[in-house]
Design a protein around this motif. Structure first.
Motif, short mmCIF file in Angstrom:
data_model
loop_
_atom_site.label_atom_id
_atom_site.label_comp_id
_atom_site.label_asym_id
_atom_site.label_seq_id
_atom_site.Cartn_x
_atom_site.Cartn_y
_atom_site.Cartn_z
N LEU A 1 19.15 -110.37 -40.13
CA LEU A 1 19.75 -111.63 -40.18
C LEU A 1 18.76 -112.72 -39.63
N LEU A 2 17.98 -112.51 -38.60
CA LEU A 2 17.16 -113.64 -38.18
C LEU A 2 16.08 -113.56 -39.00
N ARG A 3 15.47 -112.55 -39.86
CA ARG A 3 14.51 -112.89 -40.90
C ARG A 3 15.04 -113.72 -41.84
N GLN A 4 16.39 -113.76 -42.04
CA GLN A 4 16.95 -114.54 -43.22
C GLN A 4 17.29 -116.07 -42.79
N GLY A 5 17.05 -116.23 -41.48
CA GLY A 5 17.36 -117.52 -40.90
C GLY A 5 18.79 -117.47 -40.43
N LEU A 6 19.53 -116.48 -40.23
CA LEU A 6 20.94 -116.51 -39.48
C LEU A 6 20.77 -116.11 -38.25
N PRO A 7 21.91 -116.22 -37.66
CA PRO A 7 21.92 -115.83 -36.12
C PRO A 7 22.53 -114.52 -35.89
N PRO A 8 22.00 -114.17 -34.78
CA PRO A 8 22.32 -112.65 -34.51
C PRO A 8 23.89 -112.37 -34.38
N VAL A 9 24.41 -111.21 -34.40
CA VAL A 9 25.85 -110.96 -34.31
C VAL A 9 26.17 -109.93 -33.31
N ILE A 10 27.33 -110.05 -32.72
CA ILE A 10 27.73 -108.79 -31.95
C ILE A 10 28.70 -108.05 -32.51
N VAL A 11 28.42 -106.70 -32.75
CA VAL A 11 29.68 -105.73 -33.30
C VAL A 11 30.32 -105.36 -32.06
N ARG A 12 31.68 -105.67 -31.86
CA ARG A 12 32.37 -105.38 -30.90
C ARG A 12 32.99 -103.86 -30.65
N ALA A 13 33.14 -103.54 -29.80
CA ALA A 13 33.33 -102.14 -29.33
C ALA A 13 35.00 -102.10 -29.53
N ARG A 14 35.67 -102.93 -29.32
CA ARG A 14 37.15 -103.03 -29.31
C ARG A 14 37.67 -102.70 -30.70
N GLY A 15 36.83 -103.16 -31.80
CA GLY A 15 37.26 -102.63 -33.25
C GLY A 15 36.46 -101.69 -33.80
N ARG A 16 35.92 -100.98 -33.04
CA ARG A 16 35.14 -99.95 -33.46
C ARG A 16 36.20 -98.80 -34.51
N HIS A 17 37.20 -98.51 -33.89
CA HIS A 17 38.24 -97.58 -34.62
C HIS A 17 39.02 -98.31 -35.74
N THR A 18 39.17 -99.55 -35.71
CA THR A 18 39.97 -100.31 -36.99
C THR A 18 39.05 -100.96 -38.01
N GLU A 19 37.83 -101.22 -37.55
CA GLU A 19 37.07 -101.98 -38.70
C GLU A 19 35.60 -101.29 -38.82
N TYR A 20 34.86 -101.05 -37.53
CA TYR A 20 33.46 -100.49 -37.94
C TYR A 20 33.52 -99.15 -38.37
N TYR A 21 33.93 -98.53 -37.49
CA TYR A 21 33.86 -96.82 -38.00
C TYR A 21 34.70 -96.76 -39.53
N PRO A 22 35.84 -97.33 -39.70
CA PRO A 22 36.24 -97.19 -41.01
C PRO A 22 35.48 -97.69 -42.22
N ALA A 23 34.62 -98.77 -41.86
CA ALA A 23 33.78 -99.15 -43.02
C ALA A 23 32.62 -98.09 -43.16
N LEU A 24 32.20 -97.51 -42.06
CA LEU A 24 31.03 -96.37 -42.35
C LEU A 24 31.77 -95.34 -42.91
N GLU A 25 32.99 -94.78 -42.76
CA GLU A 25 33.54 -93.57 -43.18
C GLU A 25 33.67 -94.08 -44.71
#
Length: 291
Positions: A186-210
């Protein structure tokens, strides 16, 4: 959520970066403890944000914690701070350097190298790539990221993150390094860094990887990354241009909007809300457009 909307915010952010580079640097540095805490929490660290801040200040966390968790916090903070100033392109050498820094004092035998020989890894039902081919697969993913489809910036970063986690190139530290790489990209593209939140790991992050593991589709990860980028853009625009930043609940009360409605708007990023210390905030002067 249209490309035009992101492009408009991105353009405003570029103007802000040119006018207030020091402010944006300080915002990113102030985020480091929360970014470290959230990334480690995804991996089931028991450290709180307060514990993480104490460790990064050179103090001991409250209560009893494993020494490994202390190293995880301090090492990841070092890598996270370093990536904010990194200008070099993403390569296998850079990935290995950051992995070495991440696992120093934790798994010195595995730090700074890809899996090899009989080092197979499994996460639930997912089996990481054959260790004999890991370096080749990482290089292939990097080449496709640099020059292949998909064309959109966020789509390519989302795809690379999914592919990197499917390969699972390390014995340990795959998730943390993968999220570090998102922010480097993101930073290399001129965008700000982000924070992937632990609270959403079972409803958003892990399902997206799966979803990617099952279908080779990275749409869900792209949607999540887009929301996180919008939030990071909204945060920086508000902090640099607004006088008062208030809790979203206070803003909703003043605007006669139910708190759950405001929270849903924040999660969908249809209002310029953002999280600080895991609490939704917004510029006090923001008013929703009238229809």
């Amino acid at each position: 959520m249209t490309t035009a909307r992101i492009d408009a915010l991105w353009a405003r952010y570029r103007e802000l970066a040119a006018q207030h580079p020091d402010a944006l640097t300080e915002i990113a540095l102030a985020e480091v403890p929360e970014a470290v805490h959230q990334s480690n929490a995804i991996e089931n660290s028991s450290l709180t944000l307060d514990d993480t801040e104490r460790i990064l200040e050179g103090r001991l966390p409250r209560g009893t914690h494993e020494l490994r968790e202390v190293f995880e916090a301090s090492n990841l903070a070092r890598v996270t701070t370093e990536l904010l100033q990194a200008t070099e392109p993403l390569t296998s050498d850079l990935i290995l350097r950051w992995h070495r820094e991440l696992l120093t004092g934790i798994r010195d035998d595995a730090a700074g190298r890809f899996r090899s020989s009989n080092e197979w890894v499994r996460v639930g039902a997912h089996l990481g790539a054959n260790p004999a081919f890991v370096p080749e697969l990482v290089d292939r993913a990097l080449e496709r990221y640099r020059s292949g489809p998909p064309d959109g910036v966020l789509e390519r970063i989302a795809w690379f993150h999914c592919e990197f986690e499917v390969i699972h190139p390390f014995v340990d530290g795959n998730g943390r390094i993968g999220r570090v790489l998102i922010n480097h990209q993101l930073l290399r593209q001129g965008l700000p860094p982000v924070i992937v939140r632990a609270r959403g790991r079972h409803t958003e992050y892990y399902p997206a990887l799966e979803a990617y593991r099952r279908t080779d589709r990275h749409d869900a990860m792209t949607r999540l990354l887009t929301l996180l980028v919008l939030e990071a853009l909204h945060k920086r625009l508000a902090l640099v241009t607004s006088r008062d930043i208030i809790p979203l609940a206070d803003w909703a009360r003043a605007a006669a909007i139910r708190s759950n409605v405001a929270a849903n708007k924040a999660k969908r990023q249809t209002i310029p809300a953002f999280r600080m210390r895991d609490r939704w905030m917004i510029a006090a002067e923001y008013r929703e457009p009238t229809r």
